[in-house]
Design an enzyme around this catalytic site. Structure first.
Site, PDB file in Angstrom:
ATOM      1  N   SER A 197      16.571  18.998  13.256  1.00  0.00           N
ATOM      2  CA  SER A 197      15.267  19.472  12.805  1.00  0.00           C
ATOM      3  C   SER A 197      14.354  19.899  13.950  1.00  0.00           C
ATOM      4  O   SER A 197      14.608  20.894  14.605  1.00  0.00           O
ATOM      5  CB  SER A 197      14.616  18.398  11.927  1.00  0.00           C
ATOM      6  OG  SER A 197      15.385  18.185  10.778  1.00  0.00           O
ATOM      7  N   ASP A 224      17.034  30.744  22.981  1.00  0.00           N
ATOM      8  CA  ASP A 224      16.886  32.146  22.592  1.00  0.00           C
ATOM      9  C   ASP A 224      15.985  32.921  23.552  1.00  0.00           C
ATOM     10  O   ASP A 224      16.191  34.119  23.779  1.00  0.00           O
ATOM     11  CB  ASP A 224      16.316  32.243  21.177  1.00  0.00           C
ATOM     12  CG  ASP A 224      17.371  32.026  20.104  1.00  0.00           C
ATOM     13  OD1 ASP A 224      18.517  31.724  20.468  1.00  0.00           O
ATOM     14  OD2 ASP A 224      17.040  32.138  18.914  1.00  0.00           O
ATOM     15  N   LYS A 269      19.780  21.086  10.578  1.00  0.00           N
ATOM     16  CA  LYS A 269      18.842  20.781   9.494  1.00  0.00           C
ATOM     17  C   LYS A 269      17.598  21.644   9.656  1.00  0.00           C
ATOM     18  O   LYS A 269      16.869  21.511  10.621  1.00  0.00           O
ATOM     19  CB  LYS A 269      18.442  19.308   9.519  1.00  0.00           C
ATOM     20  CG  LYS A 269      19.591  18.357   9.225  1.00  0.00           C
ATOM     21  CD  LYS A 269      19.132  16.915   9.306  1.00  0.00           C
ATOM     22  CE  LYS A 269      20.275  15.970   8.988  1.00  0.00           C
ATOM     23  NZ  LYS A 269      19.866  14.565   9.111  1.00  0.00           N
TER      24      LYS A 269
END
Length: 532
Positions: free
Chosen positions: A295, A306, A320
């Protein structure tokens, strides 16, 4: 970033809008599904042969609807909602575990670090089946009733019966209730002369302030020489998304996307860096993850990967990423309905695949990873071309489809801890020996080792302590298979005992300063930063 409170629980993402009143249109025509449901409820309540509890009837209907959806949409009664809110705020006294009820059994998701349960040896994955000799497993006991039995005033004791995978006997733990720690940073220290280390256990209301305090301390300790930083998110199950965004903000440039959410009825919402972070440049960064990182931890990891701000070391994260909206009912109960997914800056959806209504299969995902070898070999992980993405600056290949795949894979080493070592831990033989030793020698140790550095360089676990531990193990019929297993057990056993003693003499930072020296993921991160 907009000031909207977002919360990631253990494996769930909760979105609390500014108004908690759900806004949607109800079609109450004679042929509407809602009218049909209302007629069925009225018929059962008024015509059924026996008396029914109308409140429970409605609650069961709500739960029945949600069970056919995703694994994280849920319903809680007024009392359950109040209790859950208290636990998120940390304003209660109890045994200190995060847990879920799976198949009518309480499973420990994560013991609170340095909390009462962790101190006696309760582990993630343990199933608590009795509380003070009263069975709580397989008896359809409500979550509220279970929590009542586990909670209590500081200083009171509770006896727990625990089932642990790989151990045939029911284990017994006596836990002294305490104020549950609210700190979310487990440790921070200079792991090498120019490399700082910060371990975040979860993301809470105080995480950002704790992180910045740790950063100040590390920079002062290194007198400005800290060139690299390891952010350890291993076993981090989540927390407040807002805290995760604050942490990510410290590393990213102004306008950099951190995370965005999107759903059928929930328009895209973006969280971007403000450009005021202290770690935007000048530090090389490595993020550590494993299969239990979830999460909010995945949001930070995905954002830094990224945006090519950090390299990721470890194993694929849990996967999740469901945004939930709480819908409050007039009686104080609440339904948490999944309304969107969250996505990393490159567009990856981190949520792992699931079949609606198949929660058991979803919860057994980690065990499946063990069985098909993913945790031992990167080659056993296969991604479809459709899941291929690129990082935003360096155009490196990354993959979506469930969890964050690290840049440097570190296989799980099942030989590091022998069968005998695991049994010693399971039977609380190690922790009990440590408690006895500390109780008897604490003052002497404090006098002999004025600082942790002196302790770390010179303390050796006495053979007499090992002998007492082995004698205790023999009484409990826990013995090594042969002399070879005993020899293999000793190095890690001595290191663990030394770390536990350091923890009790100082704190968790000192514990990790010792135990991390044999953590394979940490060691790989050091290799990456030191160019090995």
């Amino acid at each position: 970033m907009k000031k909207i409170v977002l919360v990631v629980g253990i494996g769930i993402l909760l979105l609390f809008p500014l108004s908690s009143t759900a806004q949607f249109h109800l079609n109450l025509g004679n042929d509407s599904p809602i009218r049909k449901l209302q007629m069925a409820e009225m018929a059962v309540t008024n015509l059924y042969v026996d008396t029914v509890d109308e409140q429970k009837l409605v609650e069961d209907a709500i739960r029945g609807m949600l069970e056919k959806l995703d694994p994280h949409s849920s319903y809680t009664t007024a009392k359950e909602t109040k209790t859950m809110t208290e636990s998120l705020q940390g304003s209660f006294e109890g045994i200190g575990v995060q847990f879920n009820i799976i198949e009518d059994t309480l499973m420990v998701i994560q013991p609170t670090l340095n909390g009462p349960s962790e101190k006696v040896g309760i582990l993630a994955g343990d199933r608590i089946i009795t509380v003070n000799d009263t069975s709580i497993a397989g008896v359809k006991m409500s979550k509220e009733d279970i929590m009542k039995r586990l909670r209590g005033k500081k200083g009171t004791k509770v006896k727990l019966g625990v089932v642990r995978r790989g151990i045939n006997d029911v284990l017994t733990f006596r836990v002294t209730r305490d104020k549950i720690p609210v700190h979310t940073l487990d440790a921070y220290y200079m792991i090498r002369p120019t490399i700082g280390y910060i371990r975040i256990g979860s993301f809470g209301a105080t995480t950002y302030d704790e992180f910045m305090t740790a950063l100040d301390t590390l920079q002062n300790r290194s007198q400005g020489r800290m060139a690299d930083l390891i952010v350890d998110l291993q076993d981090n199950g989540g927390g407040y998304l807002q805290a995760a965004a604050q942490i990510a903000n410290e590393f990213l440039q102004k306008g950099d996307l951190i995370v965005y959410t999107n759903g059928r009825s929930a328009p895209r919402q973006e969280f971007r860096a403000q450009g005021n972070g202290r770690l935007r440049t000048g530090y090389r960064v490595v993020v550590l993850v494993n299969e239990y990182s979830a999460s909010a931890a995945e949001i930070v990891t995905g954002a830094l990967q990224d945006q090519d701000r950090a390299q990721v070391v470890g194993r694929r994260t849990f996967g999740k990423g469901l945004v939930q909206r709480p819908i409050e009912f007039p009686d104080g109960s609440m339904m948490r309905l999944t309304v969107a997914h969250y996505y990393t800056p490159s567009g990856r959806c981190i949520q792992k695949p699931y079949v609606k209504g198949e929660k058991k299969e979803y919860e057994e995902d980690i065990e499946k990873r063990f069985k098909h070898g993913e945790l031992y070999s990167r080659d056993s992980i296969h991604f479809a071309d459709s899941l291929r993405f690129e990082t935003l600056r360096l155009k490196r290949t990354v993959y979506g489809g469930g969890g964050i795949m690290p840049d440097f894979f570190v296989p799980l080493d099942t030989t590091q801890y022998t069968r005998f070592h695991r049994q010693l831990a399971a039977k609380s033989i190690i922790i009990n020996a440590n408690l006895r030793y500390i109780d008897k020698h604490r003052n002497q140790l404090k006098r002999q080792y004025a600082t942790f550095d002196i302790f770390n360089k010179h303390f050796q676990v006495p053979q007499s302590m090992i002998d007492d531990m082995l004698a205790d193990a023999k009484k409990q019929k826990v013995e090594p298979k042969d002399d070879n297993e005993l020899r293999q057990t000793m190095p890690m056993l001595r290191q663990q005992v030394k770390a536990l003693i350091a923890r009790d003499l100082w704190d968790m930072s000192e514990y990790f300063a010792i135990i991390n020296e044999e953590n394979h993921i940490v060691k790989k991160a050091l290799d990456v930063l030191q160019g090995h």
